[in-house]
Scaffold this active site. Structure first.
Site, PDB file in Angstrom:
ATOM      1  N   SER A 162       0.579   2.089   3.272  1.00 10.58           N
ATOM      2  CA  SER A 162       0.128   0.770   2.827  1.00 10.58           C
ATOM      3  C   SER A 162      -1.362   0.545   3.111  1.00 10.58           C
ATOM      4  O   SER A 162      -2.207   1.239   2.575  1.00 10.58           O
ATOM      5  CB  SER A 162       1.009  -0.305   3.477  1.00 10.58           C
ATOM      6  OG  SER A 162       0.807  -1.559   2.879  1.00 10.58           O
ATOM      7  N   ASP A 177     -12.957   7.593  -1.572  1.00 12.26           N
ATOM      8  CA  ASP A 177     -13.529   7.245  -2.877  1.00 12.26           C
ATOM      9  C   ASP A 177     -15.018   6.942  -2.803  1.00 12.26           C
ATOM     10  O   ASP A 177     -15.781   7.245  -3.727  1.00 12.26           O
ATOM     11  CB  ASP A 177     -12.805   6.025  -3.466  1.00 12.26           C
ATOM     12  CG  ASP A 177     -11.478   6.389  -4.112  1.00 12.26           C
ATOM     13  OD1 ASP A 177     -11.152   7.587  -4.149  1.00 12.26           O
ATOM     14  OD2 ASP A 177     -10.775   5.468  -4.569  1.00 12.26           O
ATOM     15  N   LYS A 192       3.132   4.030   0.164  1.00 11.62           N
ATOM     16  CA  LYS A 192       3.676   2.674   0.010  1.00 11.62           C
ATOM     17  C   LYS A 192       2.564   1.805  -0.575  1.00 11.62           C
ATOM     18  O   LYS A 192       1.768   1.217   0.142  1.00 11.62           O
ATOM     19  CB  LYS A 192       4.155   2.140   1.363  1.00 11.62           C
ATOM     20  CG  LYS A 192       5.165   0.976   1.257  1.00 11.62           C
ATOM     21  CD  LYS A 192       4.541  -0.312   0.809  1.00 11.62           C
ATOM     22  CE  LYS A 192       5.541  -1.446   0.820  1.00 11.62           C
ATOM     23  NZ  LYS A 192       4.924  -2.719   0.334  1.00 11.62           N
TER      24      LYS A 192
END
Length: 532
Positions: free
Chosen positions: A301, A312, A326
């Protein structure tokens, strides 16, 4: 879910609507008017009403509306995903209360996988963690109450209780033939987001983030300021076993490393209100030292949002094992009866466009069969989903965060697992420190004399072992014995420092930072390891 369950679920939902509106007769009339259209909602509701009435009139025993409704709602929701859940009034109140403040519990992050309540992660510093309960353990019984087939909410209700009371849980552990019993004393579970941070011998900083709660950003700033004042030359951020938490805190922790006005994550769902973008907001100190982010299969999560965003934006090298996946968003909706509905409304997508949610996990959590072949096929499929970081490095989709390169954790021997299960290190340390009046040199060495004393203690407790067991576990025992004794006097941070030589993934990160002095050098190294 099969057709019979679907039909029963729909029947029950109709009952809820009709009872809440007290318009059974009128509604039935309306349904009759629309029965010509088999796919029309009202036609289907007419069927529900009819079946309900026939069932109530003709079933062999009297049926309770409340039980029928609850069972049918749960049946209907089981056709969605494992995170969409109905809470009756009492359970809803307990759920909303349990997300705030402290409580008397054991310190276990759990989820339901198939018919079993399964340990996702023990929380550091809690009774479950000290006792050696570990990821993958199946909790089959609490005291004399079977949990096979029980919901996570039922399991939590049985495991929580008054602080200071004891509870016995029975566990089925993969690879262990017989069930294991643990007797634990409930404690107030107050979880620090950053349980410890410190400067390593090689000059790098280490920060452990155990979850993302309302204090994470403030704790992170404190840790960074302290470490930077000590002159760290690099940083390791450890997100292993981090189950996630608050989205805004994950975004703001990323903010500390990439600065303001940058997209971190967005949610995308079927309804327009589910579509949102989350940007960083604050001016922060420029941090140009190399950063490594550690993850594993239990990182989930919000921790995946953080790790994936650092990847990124090319601000951190991610190493370890692929994360849990998740990446779904739930909304909590109060209902008229005082209960509530937790509904999945969207998925998380990070800057590169990758969706964090791993769909194969939903199948596993719903008890559907997923073979090793299925998992390997899914992994290969994911490697075909290529995305790019800000600086055009290749990263992979398919759910979860794929590390820039993978590092396995060391496997514990069966003897080592048994020592932890029996709480041997903790119990021995307690007795030893009472005898030594809680005085201990932080730099002490586990001598052969102390080792033999511990082994005699183990034998007295009925734990058997062979010479081969001892040979393969000697370093582990000495390290864990030292760590537990230090914990009694100096606390969790110093205890962890004493055990880091056993941590293969952390040692890999340390060695990389010894060898490479910049992010670009780390990225170049990772690229050489990931030629596919």
């Amino acid at each position: 879910m099969n057709y019979k369950k679907q039909r029963r679920a729909i029947i029950t939902i109709v009952v809820v609507w009709i009872l809440s509106a007290t318009m059974l007769f009128t509604a039935t009339s309306l349904f009759a008017q629309n029965k010509s259209s088999g796919s029309d909602l009202y036609s289907q509701l007419g069927l529900f009403s009819e079946v309900l009435q026939k069932l109530k009139q003709n079933y062999v025993t009297e049926l309770k509306d409340e039980e029928l409704i609850k069972a049918a709602i749960n049946g209907m929701l089981s056709s969605t995903d494992p995170h969409t859940t109905y809470f009756p009034k009492e359970e809803f109140e307990e759920f909303t209360t349990s997300t705030k403040g402290s409580f008397g519990g054991l310190g276990i992050q759990i989820d339901k996988i198939g018919d079993y309540i399964t340990v996702i992660s023990p929380i550091e510093g809690t009774p479950a963690y000290r006792m050696g309960i570990t990821t993958g353990d199946r909790i089959i019984k609490v005291d004399d109450i079977s949990l096979i087939g029980a919901s996570t909410d039922e399991a939590i209700k049985h495991m929580r209780g008054e602080v200071g009371t004891t509870v016995t849980i029975t566990i089925s552990r993969p690879g262990v033939e017989k069930p294991l019993e643990f007797t634990l004393t409930r404690e107030v579970i107050k979880i620090k987001s950053i349980p410890y941070y410190f400067k390593l011998d090689n000059g790098a900083g280490y920060i452990r983030i155990s979850q993302f709660n309302e204090n994470t950003v403030q704790e992170l700033r404190t840790a960074l300021n302290s470490l930077e004042n000590e002159g760290i030359r690099a940083l390791i951020i450890d997100l292993r076993w981090n189950p996630g938490g608050l989205l805004d805190q994950a975004v703001d922790t990323v903010n500390e490393f990439i600065g303001p006005n940058k997209l971190v994550v967005e949610t995308k769902g079927r309804i327009p209100t589910s579509n949102r973008q989350y940007f960083t907001r604050y001016n922060t100190k420029s941090r140009n030292y190399p950063i490594i982010v550690l993850v594993n299969e239990a990182s989930a999560s919000a921790s995946e949002i953080f790790a994936g965003s650092m990847q990124d934006w090319d601000k951190g090298l991610v190493i370890g094992k692929p994360t849990f996946g998740k990446g779904s968003v739930q909304q909590l909706i109060p209902l008229m009866n005082g209960g509530g509905l937790k509904v999945t409304t969207a998925y998380y997508y990070i800057k590169s466009g990758r969706c964090i949610h791993k769909n194969i996990n939903d199948k596993i959590l719903l008890g559907k069969e997923v073979t090793e072949k299925d998992q390997e096929a899914e992994k290969e499929k994911n490697l075909q989903q290529v995305y790019y970081t800000v600086n055009k490095r290749i990263v992979y989709g398919g759910g979860g965060i794929t590390p820039d390169f993978e590092v396995d954790a060391d496997l514990m021997t069966n003897f080592g697992m048994e020592l932890r299960r029996q709480n041997a290190f903790f119990n021995f340390a307690v007795d030893y420190m009472v005898e030594h009046q809680h005085k201990l040199d932080k730099n002490f060495v586990v001598t052969d004399e102390l080792m033999n004393r511990f082994l005699n203690y183990v034998e007295d407790k009925g734990i058997s072992y062979t010479q081969a067991d001892l040979d393969s576990t000697d370093t582990y025992i000495r390290t864990m014995l030292k760590s537990e004794l230090i914990r009694n006097v100096y606390g969790d941070t110093e205890a962890y420092k004493a055990s880091i030589n056993l941590d293969k993934q952390l040692q890999t990160a340390i060695n990389l930072l010894n060898k490479y002095q910049s992010m670009d050098a780390l990225f170049d190294y990772a690229a050489t390891q990931n030629k596919r």
